[in-house]
Scaffold this motif. Sequence first.
Motif, PDB file in Angstrom:
ATOM      1  N   SER A  97       0.823  -1.206   0.000  1.00 47.29           N
ATOM      2  CA  SER A  97       0.000   0.000   0.000  1.00 47.29           C
ATOM      3  C   SER A  97       0.856   1.254   0.000  1.00 47.29           C
ATOM      4  N   LEU A  98       0.372   2.262  -0.717  1.00 52.12           N
ATOM      5  CA  LEU A  98       0.956   3.598  -0.639  1.00 52.12           C
ATOM      6  C   LEU A  98      -0.174   4.594  -0.470  1.00 52.12           C
ATOM      7  N   VAL A  99       0.136   5.685   0.207  1.00 50.68           N
ATOM      8  CA  VAL A  99      -0.844   6.740   0.462  1.00 50.68           C
ATOM      9  C   VAL A  99      -0.252   8.065   0.012  1.00 50.68           C
ATOM     10  N   TYR A 100      -1.069   8.840  -0.695  1.00 51.66           N
ATOM     11  CA  TYR A 100      -0.693  10.171  -1.160  1.00 51.66           C
ATOM     12  C   TYR A 100      -1.582  11.186  -0.454  1.00 51.66           C
ATOM     13  N   SER A 101      -0.955  12.164   0.192  1.00 48.75           N
ATOM     14  CA  SER A 101      -1.707  13.130   0.985  1.00 48.75           C
ATOM     15  C   SER A 101      -2.526  14.091   0.149  1.00 48.75           C
ATOM     16  N   GLY A 102      -2.142  14.313  -1.147  1.00 53.92           N
ATOM     17  CA  GLY A 102      -2.638  15.488  -1.824  1.00 53.92           C
ATOM     18  C   GLY A 102      -2.163  16.709  -1.053  1.00 53.92           C
ATOM     19  N   ASP A 103      -2.905  17.803  -1.126  1.00 57.82           N
ATOM     20  CA  ASP A 103      -2.586  18.983  -0.320  1.00 57.82           C
ATOM     21  C   ASP A 103      -3.560  19.050   0.844  1.00 57.82           C
ATOM     22  N   THR A 104      -3.036  19.140   2.060  1.00 57.68           N
ATOM     23  CA  THR A 104      -3.894  19.148   3.234  1.00 57.68           C
ATOM     24  C   THR A 104      -3.127  19.600   4.464  1.00 57.68           C
ATOM     25  N   ALA A 105      -3.843  20.194   5.376  1.00 55.50           N
ATOM     26  CA  ALA A 105      -3.320  20.358   6.722  1.00 55.50           C
ATOM     27  C   ALA A 105      -3.287  18.993   7.404  1.00 55.50           C
ATOM     28  N   PRO A 106      -2.480  18.820   8.436  1.00 51.10           N
ATOM     29  CA  PRO A 106      -2.556  17.570   9.199  1.00 51.10           C
ATOM     30  C   PRO A 106      -3.988  17.346   9.681  1.00 51.10           C
ATOM     31  N   CYS A 107      -4.494  16.142   9.508  1.00 54.38           N
ATOM     32  CA  CYS A 107      -5.872  15.871   9.912  1.00 54.38           C
ATOM     33  C   CYS A 107      -6.039  14.384  10.197  1.00 54.38           C
ATOM     34  N   ALA A 108      -7.058  14.070  10.982  1.00 55.32           N
ATOM     35  CA  ALA A 108      -7.300  12.682  11.372  1.00 55.32           C
ATOM     36  C   ALA A 108      -7.605  11.805  10.171  1.00 55.32           C
ATOM     37  N   ALA A 109      -8.307  12.356   9.185  1.00 53.83           N
ATOM     38  CA  ALA A 109      -8.684  11.549   8.020  1.00 53.83           C
ATOM     39  C   ALA A 109      -7.453  11.023   7.290  1.00 53.83           C
ATOM     40  N   LEU A 110      -6.417  11.860   7.144  1.00 52.57           N
ATOM     41  CA  LEU A 110      -5.203  11.413   6.462  1.00 52.57           C
ATOM     42  C   LEU A 110      -4.486  10.349   7.274  1.00 52.57           C
ATOM     43  N   ALA A 111      -4.352  10.566   8.578  1.00 48.49           N
ATOM     44  CA  ALA A 111      -3.680   9.574   9.419  1.00 48.49           C
ATOM     45  C   ALA A 111      -4.419   8.247   9.403  1.00 48.49           C
ATOM     46  N   GLU A 112      -5.740   8.304   9.394  1.00 50.13           N
ATOM     47  CA  GLU A 112      -6.538   7.070   9.338  1.00 50.13           C
ATOM     48  C   GLU A 112      -6.354   6.367   8.002  1.00 50.13           C
ATOM     49  N   LEU A 113      -6.388   7.125   6.919  1.00 52.04           N
ATOM     50  CA  LEU A 113      -6.219   6.531   5.596  1.00 52.04           C
ATOM     51  C   LEU A 113      -4.839   5.887   5.463  1.00 52.04           C
ATOM     52  N   ALA A 114      -3.831   6.520   6.064  1.00 53.01           N
ATOM     53  CA  ALA A 114      -2.454   6.056   5.928  1.00 53.01           C
ATOM     54  C   ALA A 114      -2.068   4.986   6.937  1.00 53.01           C
ATOM     55  N   ALA A 115      -2.981   4.591   7.793  1.00 57.78           N
ATOM     56  CA  ALA A 115      -2.648   3.651   8.867  1.00 57.78           C
ATOM     57  C   ALA A 115      -1.999   2.390   8.314  1.00 57.78           C
ATOM     58  N   GLY A 116      -0.779   2.116   8.777  1.00 54.25           N
ATOM     59  CA  GLY A 116      -0.073   0.898   8.407  1.00 54.25           C
ATOM     60  C   GLY A 116       0.401   0.843   6.977  1.00 54.25           C
ATOM     61  N   CYS A 117       0.401   1.954   6.249  1.00 52.49           N
ATOM     62  CA  CYS A 117       0.804   1.907   4.842  1.00 52.49           C
ATOM     63  C   CYS A 117       2.311   1.654   4.727  1.00 52.49           C
ATOM     64  N   ASP A 118       2.705   1.086   3.613  1.00 54.53           N
ATOM     65  CA  ASP A 118       4.120   0.819   3.377  1.00 54.53           C
ATOM     66  C   ASP A 118       4.879   2.084   3.008  1.00 54.53           C
ATOM     67  N   LEU A 119       4.217   3.000   2.295  1.00 59.91           N
ATOM     68  CA  LEU A 119       4.868   4.239   1.868  1.00 59.91           C
ATOM     69  C   LEU A 119       3.858   5.368   1.954  1.00 59.91           C
ATOM     70  N   LEU A 120       4.244   6.465   2.586  1.00 61.92           N
ATOM     71  CA  LEU A 120       3.429   7.669   2.639  1.00 61.92           C
ATOM     72  C   LEU A 120       4.122   8.755   1.833  1.00 61.92           C
ATOM     73  N   LEU A 121       3.460   9.232   0.804  1.00 61.13           N
ATOM     74  CA  LEU A 121       3.910  10.357  -0.007  1.00 61.13           C
ATOM     75  C   LEU A 121       3.174  11.583   0.519  1.00 61.13           C
ATOM     76  N   CYS A 122       3.877  12.452   1.226  1.00 57.42           N
ATOM     77  CA  CYS A 122       3.219  13.538   1.948  1.00 57.42           C
ATOM     78  C   CYS A 122       3.813  14.887   1.565  1.00 57.42           C
ATOM     79  N   GLU A 123       2.929  15.827   1.295  1.00 47.92           N
ATOM     80  CA  GLU A 123       3.371  17.180   0.956  1.00 47.92           C
ATOM     81  C   GLU A 123       4.007  17.872   2.154  1.00 47.92           C
ATOM     82  N   ALA A 124       4.903  18.817   1.831  1.00 42.16           N
ATOM     83  CA  ALA A 124       5.581  19.591   2.873  1.00 42.16           C
ATOM     84  C   ALA A 124       5.760  21.014   2.375  1.00 42.16           C
ATOM     85  N   GLU A 125       4.636  21.646   2.086  1.00 43.70           N
ATOM     86  CA  GLU A 125       4.640  22.989   1.494  1.00 43.70           C
ATOM     87  C   GLU A 125       5.300  24.016   2.399  1.00 43.70           C
TER      88      GLU A 125
END
Length: 253
Positions: A164-192
Amino acid sequence: MPDTDTDAPLRLTVLGSATPYPSADNPCSGYLVTAADTRVWVDAGTGTLGPLQRYARLDELDAIWISHLHAYHCADLLTAYYGALYADIRLAAPIPLYGPPGTADRLADFLTNSARRSPVESAFAVTELSDGQRAVVGSLTLASRAVEHGMPAFALRVEAGGRSLVYSGDTAPCAALAELAAGCDLLLCEAEGDDPAHHTAEQAGATATAAGAGRLVVTHVGRALTPAAAVARAATRFAGPVEHADPGAVFTV
Protein backbone atom coordinates in the motif's frame (compact mmCIF):
# COMPACT_ATOMS: atom_id res chain seq x y z
CA MET A 1 17.43 5.38 -2.20
CA PRO A 2 14.75 5.11 -4.91
CA ASP A 3 15.08 2.07 -7.12
CA THR A 4 13.51 0.46 -10.17
CA ASP A 5 12.54 -3.10 -9.24
CA THR A 6 10.17 -3.95 -12.09
CA ASP A 7 8.93 -7.07 -10.26
CA ALA A 8 7.52 -5.03 -7.38
CA PRO A 9 3.74 -5.33 -6.95
CA LEU A 10 3.38 -1.54 -6.68
CA ARG A 11 5.52 1.31 -8.03
CA LEU A 12 5.43 5.08 -7.70
CA THR A 13 7.12 7.17 -10.38
CA VAL A 14 7.55 10.89 -9.70
CA LEU A 15 6.68 12.98 -12.76
CA GLY A 16 7.09 16.24 -10.85
CA SER A 17 6.96 17.63 -7.33
CA ALA A 18 7.49 21.40 -7.59
CA THR A 19 5.17 24.03 -6.13
CA PRO A 20 3.52 26.34 -6.99
CA TYR A 21 5.06 26.51 -10.47
CA PRO A 22 7.52 24.29 -12.34
CA SER A 23 11.24 24.80 -11.99
CA ALA A 24 13.56 24.39 -14.95
CA ASP A 25 13.95 20.69 -14.22
CA ASN A 26 10.92 19.81 -12.11
CA PRO A 27 7.24 19.97 -13.13
CA CYS A 28 4.49 20.48 -10.56
CA SER A 29 2.74 17.65 -8.70
CA GLY A 30 2.20 14.49 -10.71
CA TYR A 31 2.87 10.79 -10.24
CA LEU A 32 2.40 7.54 -12.10
CA VAL A 33 1.26 4.61 -9.96
CA THR A 34 1.61 1.18 -11.55
CA ALA A 35 1.04 -2.46 -10.73
CA ALA A 36 1.33 -5.25 -13.27
CA ASP A 37 -0.37 -3.88 -16.40
CA THR A 38 -2.29 -1.09 -14.63
CA ARG A 39 -1.30 2.59 -14.91
CA VAL A 40 -2.90 5.50 -13.04
CA TRP A 41 -1.81 9.13 -13.44
CA VAL A 42 -2.19 10.73 -10.00
CA ASP A 43 -2.43 14.52 -10.18
CA ALA A 44 -1.81 16.24 -13.49
CA GLY A 45 0.18 19.24 -12.34
CA THR A 46 1.71 21.77 -14.71
CA GLY A 47 4.28 20.13 -16.97
CA THR A 48 3.70 16.50 -15.95
CA LEU A 49 2.20 15.33 -19.25
CA GLY A 50 5.66 15.54 -20.82
CA PRO A 51 7.48 13.11 -18.52
CA LEU A 52 4.39 10.90 -18.29
CA GLN A 53 4.99 9.96 -21.91
CA ARG A 54 8.33 8.36 -20.99
CA TYR A 55 6.28 5.63 -19.28
CA ALA A 56 2.80 5.59 -20.83
CA ARG A 57 0.80 7.11 -23.66
CA LEU A 58 -2.54 8.66 -22.83
CA ASP A 59 -4.32 5.73 -24.45
CA GLU A 60 -2.41 3.34 -22.18
CA LEU A 61 -3.68 4.90 -18.96
CA ASP A 62 -6.29 2.97 -17.00
CA ALA A 63 -7.38 6.07 -15.06
CA ILE A 64 -6.46 9.56 -13.90
CA TRP A 65 -6.98 10.60 -10.26
CA ILE A 66 -6.96 14.29 -9.20
CA SER A 67 -6.64 15.36 -5.57
CA HIS A 68 -8.04 18.89 -5.94
CA LEU A 69 -8.56 21.62 -8.51
CA HIS A 70 -5.68 23.99 -7.81
CA ALA A 71 -4.00 24.46 -11.18
CA TYR A 72 -0.63 23.05 -10.16
CA HIS A 73 -2.35 19.71 -9.52
CA CYS A 74 -4.65 19.55 -12.55
CA ALA A 75 -3.58 22.04 -15.27
CA ASP A 76 -2.20 19.37 -17.60
CA LEU A 77 -5.67 17.87 -17.98
CA LEU A 78 -6.23 20.67 -20.50
CA THR A 79 -3.30 19.67 -22.69
CA ALA A 80 -4.13 15.98 -22.18
CA TYR A 81 -7.57 16.72 -23.61
CA TYR A 82 -6.03 18.01 -26.82
CA GLY A 83 -3.54 15.16 -26.95
CA ALA A 84 -6.24 12.54 -26.47
CA LEU A 85 -8.56 13.85 -29.17
CA TYR A 86 -6.69 15.92 -31.71
CA ALA A 87 -3.33 14.29 -32.40
CA ASP A 88 -1.88 10.81 -32.75
CA ILE A 89 -3.91 9.21 -29.94
CA ARG A 90 -6.99 7.14 -30.72
CA LEU A 91 -8.93 6.40 -27.55
CA ALA A 92 -11.02 3.24 -27.50
CA ALA A 93 -13.10 4.93 -24.79
CA PRO A 94 -12.88 8.10 -22.66
CA ILE A 95 -10.19 7.92 -19.99
CA PRO A 96 -11.71 7.31 -16.54
CA LEU A 97 -11.06 10.46 -14.50
CA TYR A 98 -11.63 10.58 -10.75
CA GLY A 99 -11.72 14.12 -9.41
CA PRO A 100 -13.33 16.42 -6.85
CA PRO A 101 -16.90 17.64 -7.33
CA GLY A 102 -17.00 20.16 -10.16
CA THR A 103 -14.14 18.65 -12.18
CA ALA A 104 -16.10 18.25 -15.41
CA ASP A 105 -17.61 21.72 -15.19
CA ARG A 106 -14.22 23.29 -14.50
CA LEU A 107 -12.69 21.64 -17.56
CA ALA A 108 -15.65 22.50 -19.76
CA ASP A 109 -15.48 26.15 -18.72
CA PHE A 110 -11.78 26.35 -19.56
CA LEU A 111 -12.23 24.82 -22.98
CA THR A 112 -15.00 26.93 -24.46
CA ASN A 113 -15.38 30.49 -25.69
CA SER A 114 -19.15 30.50 -25.79
CA ALA A 115 -22.18 29.39 -23.82
CA ARG A 116 -21.89 26.01 -25.49
CA ARG A 117 -20.32 23.35 -23.30
CA SER A 118 -16.95 22.11 -24.52
CA PRO A 119 -16.66 18.45 -25.55
CA VAL A 120 -14.27 17.57 -22.71
CA GLU A 121 -16.41 14.59 -21.73
CA SER A 122 -15.45 12.92 -24.99
CA ALA A 123 -11.89 12.61 -23.66
CA PHE A 124 -12.65 11.85 -20.00
CA ALA A 125 -15.29 9.85 -18.18
CA VAL A 126 -15.54 11.82 -14.93
CA THR A 127 -16.42 10.23 -11.59
CA GLU A 128 -16.69 12.70 -8.73
CA LEU A 129 -14.80 11.75 -5.59
CA SER A 130 -16.49 11.45 -2.21
CA ASP A 131 -15.24 10.74 1.28
CA GLY A 132 -14.63 7.03 1.74
CA GLN A 133 -15.02 6.22 -1.94
CA ARG A 134 -13.40 3.03 -3.23
CA ALA A 135 -12.75 2.00 -6.81
CA VAL A 136 -11.02 -0.96 -8.43
CA VAL A 137 -8.92 -0.02 -11.46
CA GLY A 138 -7.27 -3.03 -13.00
CA SER A 139 -4.81 -4.43 -10.44
CA LEU A 140 -5.19 -1.41 -8.14
CA THR A 141 -7.69 -0.58 -5.41
CA LEU A 142 -8.09 3.17 -4.89
CA ALA A 143 -9.57 4.56 -1.66
CA SER A 144 -10.18 8.30 -1.26
CA ARG A 145 -10.70 10.38 1.87
CA ALA A 146 -11.69 14.03 2.16
CA VAL A 147 -8.94 16.10 3.77
CA GLU A 148 -8.55 19.68 5.03
CA HIS A 149 -7.39 22.15 2.41
CA GLY A 150 -10.04 24.87 2.46
CA MET A 151 -11.68 23.46 -0.69
CA PRO A 152 -12.79 20.00 -1.80
CA ALA A 153 -9.60 17.94 -1.58
CA PHE A 154 -8.81 14.27 -1.22
CA ALA A 155 -6.02 11.95 -0.18
CA LEU A 156 -5.53 8.59 -1.87
CA ARG A 157 -4.64 5.09 -0.68
CA VAL A 158 -3.55 2.63 -3.37
CA GLU A 159 -3.30 -1.09 -2.69
CA ALA A 160 -2.04 -3.95 -4.84
CA GLY A 161 -0.48 -7.32 -4.11
CA GLY A 162 -0.68 -6.82 -0.38
CA ARG A 163 1.26 -3.54 -0.51
CA SER A 164 0.00 0.00 0.00
CA LEU A 165 0.96 3.60 -0.64
CA VAL A 166 -0.84 6.74 0.46
CA TYR A 167 -0.69 10.17 -1.16
CA SER A 168 -1.71 13.13 0.99
CA GLY A 169 -2.64 15.49 -1.82
CA ASP A 170 -2.59 18.98 -0.32
CA THR A 171 -3.89 19.15 3.23
CA ALA A 172 -3.32 20.36 6.72
CA PRO A 173 -2.56 17.57 9.20
CA CYS A 174 -5.87 15.87 9.91
CA ALA A 175 -7.30 12.68 11.37
CA ALA A 176 -8.68 11.55 8.02
CA LEU A 177 -5.20 11.41 6.46
CA ALA A 178 -3.68 9.57 9.42
CA GLU A 179 -6.54 7.07 9.34
CA LEU A 180 -6.22 6.53 5.60
CA ALA A 181 -2.45 6.06 5.93
CA ALA A 182 -2.65 3.65 8.87
CA GLY A 183 -0.07 0.90 8.41
CA CYS A 184 0.80 1.91 4.84
CA ASP A 185 4.12 0.82 3.38
CA LEU A 186 4.87 4.24 1.87
CA LEU A 187 3.43 7.67 2.64
CA LEU A 188 3.91 10.36 -0.01
CA CYS A 189 3.22 13.54 1.95
CA GLU A 190 3.37 17.18 0.96
CA ALA A 191 5.58 19.59 2.87
CA GLU A 192 4.64 22.99 1.49
CA GLY A 193 5.57 24.97 4.59
CA ASP A 194 3.87 27.18 7.15
CA ASP A 195 0.56 27.75 5.31
CA PRO A 196 -2.14 26.34 7.64
CA ALA A 197 -3.76 24.49 4.73
CA HIS A 198 -0.58 22.44 4.23
CA HIS A 199 1.93 20.30 6.14
CA THR A 200 5.31 21.54 7.22
CA ALA A 201 8.13 19.02 6.82
CA GLU A 202 7.99 18.33 10.55
CA GLN A 203 4.25 17.73 10.35
CA ALA A 204 4.78 15.32 7.46
CA GLY A 205 7.06 13.34 9.75
CA ALA A 206 4.51 13.48 12.56
CA THR A 207 1.73 12.26 10.25
CA ALA A 208 3.90 9.35 9.12
CA THR A 209 4.56 8.44 12.77
CA ALA A 210 0.89 8.72 13.73
CA ALA A 211 -0.05 6.47 10.81
CA GLY A 212 2.63 3.89 11.50
CA ALA A 213 3.90 4.26 7.92
CA GLY A 214 6.85 2.16 6.87
CA ARG A 215 8.51 4.84 4.76
CA LEU A 216 8.03 8.57 4.13
CA VAL A 217 8.60 10.44 0.88
CA VAL A 218 8.19 14.20 1.16
CA THR A 219 6.92 16.11 -1.87
CA HIS A 220 5.50 19.52 -2.85
CA VAL A 221 8.24 21.18 -0.78
CA GLY A 222 7.87 24.96 -0.63
CA ARG A 223 10.55 27.05 -2.29
CA ALA A 224 11.79 28.46 1.00
CA LEU A 225 13.22 25.03 1.83
CA THR A 226 15.59 22.72 -0.04
CA PRO A 227 14.59 19.07 -0.50
CA ALA A 228 17.51 18.01 1.70
CA ALA A 229 16.39 20.35 4.47
CA ALA A 230 12.81 19.07 4.19
CA VAL A 231 14.03 15.49 4.54
CA ALA A 232 16.14 16.40 7.57
CA ARG A 233 13.28 18.22 9.26
CA ALA A 234 10.78 15.44 8.59
CA ALA A 235 13.26 12.94 10.05
CA THR A 236 13.13 14.75 13.40
CA ARG A 237 9.54 13.53 13.76
CA PHE A 238 9.72 10.14 12.01
CA ALA A 239 12.17 7.34 12.82
CA GLY A 240 11.76 5.44 9.55
CA PRO A 241 13.36 6.08 6.14
CA VAL A 242 12.69 9.56 4.73
CA GLU A 243 13.34 10.56 1.12
CA HIS A 244 12.39 13.35 -1.28
CA ALA A 245 10.25 12.94 -4.38
CA ASP A 246 12.91 13.88 -6.90
CA PRO A 247 11.54 14.18 -10.44
CA GLY A 248 12.06 10.89 -12.25
CA ALA A 249 12.54 8.88 -9.06
CA VAL A 250 10.88 5.47 -8.94
CA PHE A 251 9.93 4.00 -5.57
CA THR A 252 9.05 0.34 -5.24
CA VAL A 253 6.54 -0.56 -2.58
